[in-house]
Design a protein around this motif. Structure first.
Motif, PDB file in Angstrom:
ATOM      1  N   HIS A  21      -0.322   7.283   5.482  1.00 33.34           N
ATOM      2  CA  HIS A  21      -0.570   5.898   5.073  1.00 33.34           C
ATOM      3  C   HIS A  21      -1.886   5.793   4.306  1.00 33.34           C
ATOM      4  O   HIS A  21      -2.859   6.445   4.664  1.00 33.34           O
ATOM      5  N   HIS A  52       0.848  -1.197   0.000  1.00 37.52           N
ATOM      6  CA  HIS A  52       0.000   0.000   0.000  1.00 37.52           C
ATOM      7  C   HIS A  52       0.884   1.247   0.000  1.00 37.52           C
ATOM      8  O   HIS A  52       2.046   1.210   0.377  1.00 37.52           O
ATOM      9  N   HIS A  85       3.418  -2.274   6.927  1.00 36.55           N
ATOM     10  CA  HIS A  85       3.855  -0.885   6.717  1.00 36.55           C
ATOM     11  C   HIS A  85       5.372  -0.761   6.590  1.00 36.55           C
ATOM     12  O   HIS A  85       5.919   0.336   6.744  1.00 36.55           O
ATOM     13  N   HIS A  98       2.339   5.056   0.662  1.00 39.74           N
ATOM     14  CA  HIS A  98       2.592   6.075   1.676  1.00 39.74           C
ATOM     15  C   HIS A  98       3.042   7.324   0.951  1.00 39.74           C
ATOM     16  O   HIS A  98       3.893   7.233   0.064  1.00 39.74           O
TER      17      HIS A  98
HETATM   18 CU   LIG Z   1       1.214   1.937   5.929  1.00 44.08          CU
END
Ligand SMILES: [Cu+2]
Length: 138
Positions: free
Chosen positions: A93, A69, A121, A71
Motif C-alpha cells: 500500500h 492511492h 483501500h 497499491h
Molecule cells: Cu491501501
C-alpha cells in the motif's frame, strides 16, 4: 465491434471477480507503470514509478471524489475488487500518496501490477488497475 469488446471486457471482469467497491471511478481513468517497462532486465532494488490519468492521488482516508492511492501487486493476481486490498509482501500500500517506490526483489522473473484503492483501500468501480508487467532481476 464495440459491443463485442465490451462483452469480452465484462467477461474478463467477472472471470477475475472484479466487481469494484462502492467508490466510483470516472470514465477514462487509468493507472500505469511508467518504469520499468514490460520485459526489462533490472537490478534490485527496483525503482517502480506509478502513473495515473483521469484521477488524482490522495492519501488513504481522504474522502475526495475521483482520488485514490496506489497499491503495487507483486507476483500475485489482482485481489477481489469489492474488498480492501490485502496488506502483505505481495500487496504493498502507498497510503501516504506516494507515486514511486524502490522495492527489493530476488533474482529471477517477477510480475508487477498497480491497483488503485479508495480511502478505505477498496478498489473503485470500475476497478482502476494497470497491465501486469514482467521484469527480470539479474
Ligand atoms: Cu491501501
Amino acid at each position: 465491434m464495440i459491443r463485442s469488446v465490451v462483452f469480452v471486457v465484462s467477461l474478463l471482469f467477472s472471470a477475475i471477480g472484479l466487481a469494484g467497491g462502492p467508490t466510483a471511478s470516472p470514465e477514462g481513468a487509468g493507472v500505469y507503470i511508467i518504469s520499468p517497462a514490460d520485459g526489462d532486465t533490472v537490478s534490485s532494488p527496483v525503482r517502480v514509478v506509478f502513473g495515473l490519468r483521469g484521477m488524482g492521488v490522495a492519501p488513504a482516508g481522504t474522502d475526495k471524489a475521483n482520488t485514490g492511492h496506489h497499491h503495487l501487486i507483486i507476483d500475485a493476481e489482482l485481489p477481489p475488487g469489492d474488498a480492501p486490498v490485502p496488506a502483505d509482501a505481495q500487496h504493498v500500500h502507498f497510503g501516504g500518496g506516494q507515486t514511486e517506490v524502490s522495492v527489493e526483489l530476488s533474482p529471477g522473473e517477477h510480475s508487477l501490477q498497480l491497483l488503485l484503492g479508495d480511502m478505505n483501500h477498496v478498489p473503485h468501480d470500475p476497478p482502476v488497475y494497470s497491465e501486469k508487467i514482467t521484469v527480470t532481476v539479474k
